[in-house]
Design a protein around this motif. Sequence first.
Motif, PDB file in Angstrom:
ATOM      1  N   THR A   1      39.173  43.005  38.921  1.00 11.80           N
ATOM      2  CA  THR A   1      39.237  41.498  38.245  1.00 11.80           C
ATOM      3  C   THR A   1      38.990  41.927  36.755  1.00 11.80           C
ATOM      4  OG1 THR A   1      38.349  40.732  40.358  1.00 11.80           O
ATOM      5  CG2 THR A   1      38.041  39.617  38.212  1.00 11.80           C
ATOM      6  N   ALA A   2      38.122  42.881  36.544  1.00 10.36           N
ATOM      7  CA  ALA A   2      37.804  43.122  35.164  1.00 10.36           C
ATOM      8  C   ALA A   2      39.241  43.858  34.500  1.00 10.36           C
ATOM      9  CB  ALA A   2      36.543  44.240  34.946  1.00 10.36           C
ATOM     10  N   PHE A   3      39.730  44.593  34.947  1.00 11.96           N
ATOM     11  CA  PHE A   3      41.019  45.125  34.559  1.00 11.96           C
ATOM     12  C   PHE A   3      41.963  44.019  34.343  1.00 11.96           C
ATOM     13  CE2 PHE A   3      45.109  47.817  35.343  1.00 11.96           C
ATOM     14  CZ  PHE A   3      44.947  48.183  34.279  1.00 11.96           C
ATOM     15  N   ILE A   4      42.201  43.270  35.352  1.00  9.40           N
ATOM     16  CA  ILE A   4      43.248  42.261  34.830  1.00  9.40           C
ATOM     17  C   ILE A   4      43.000  41.312  33.915  1.00  9.40           C
ATOM     18  CG2 ILE A   4      44.124  40.261  35.989  1.00  9.40           C
ATOM     19  CD1 ILE A   4      43.968  41.625  38.823  1.00  9.40           C
ATOM     20  N   GLY A   5      41.366  41.094  33.637  1.00  8.23           N
ATOM     21  CA  GLY A   5      41.000  40.138  32.864  1.00  8.23           C
ATOM     22  C   GLY A   5      41.348  40.652  31.501  1.00  8.23           C
ATOM     23  N   LYS A   6      41.281  42.095  31.384  1.00 11.05           N
ATOM     24  CA  LYS A   6      41.565  42.672  30.061  1.00 11.05           C
ATOM     25  C   LYS A   6      43.207  42.711  29.765  1.00 11.05           C
ATOM     26  CE  LYS A   6      38.458  46.325  30.564  1.00 11.05           C
ATOM     27  NZ  LYS A   6      38.088  47.812  30.764  1.00 11.05           N
ATOM     28  N   VAL A   7      44.100  42.538  30.883  1.00  7.99           N
ATOM     29  CA  VAL A   7      45.372  42.505  30.560  1.00  7.99           C
ATOM     30  C   VAL A   7      45.860  40.992  30.216  1.00  7.99           C
ATOM     31  CG1 VAL A   7      47.363  42.646  31.845  1.00  7.99           C
ATOM     32  CG2 VAL A   7      45.636  44.357  32.325  1.00  7.99           C
TER      33      VAL A   7
END
Length: 166
Positions: free
Chosen positions: A158-164
């Motif tokens: 979720t955090a990774f997607i948030g950065k994308v």
Amino acid sequence: MRPITESSIRGSFVNCSKGEAKRLGVPRDLDEQPWDDLDFLGWRDPGAPERGYLIAERDDGGLVGIALRAAPGAARGFTARSMCSLCLTTHTSGGVALMTARRTGEAGRLGNTVGQYLCTDLACSLYIRGRKQPVMGADFEETLSVDERAARARANVTAFIGKVLE
Ligand SMILES: [Zn+2]
């Protein structure tokens, strides 16, 4: 996660063009995926080895698909160990790759990407549950339960997607 279909996969990508999403290689064995044991669906494109994809469920049940590209070269020594930033599994010799995702929106148009070290086969959920083993075996004992590790991996995705997403 719940089972998903090819068309919902193709419709979920947020950081590639509609044309790319239409053409990219989706796993042929969707019916046989161990959905109950997947925190997200991840795979490498059989037709384009440098590409990988991951599909995660949002809290509202919607899907988010991220197209990834493995950074070229930078092969580490055979005994070098690297850790996946999503599932924290330690691998040797190519088991972890730096994968970059183009960001969405203006940042993506300017060429900005987000990079993270990920299990090369994107099978984090299976390593967490012991359904797959890293080549050299784990080199430290996790004190967390499988459920806790799975929750941590989902939070990391979720955090990774948030950065994308801008
Ligand atoms: Zn992993």
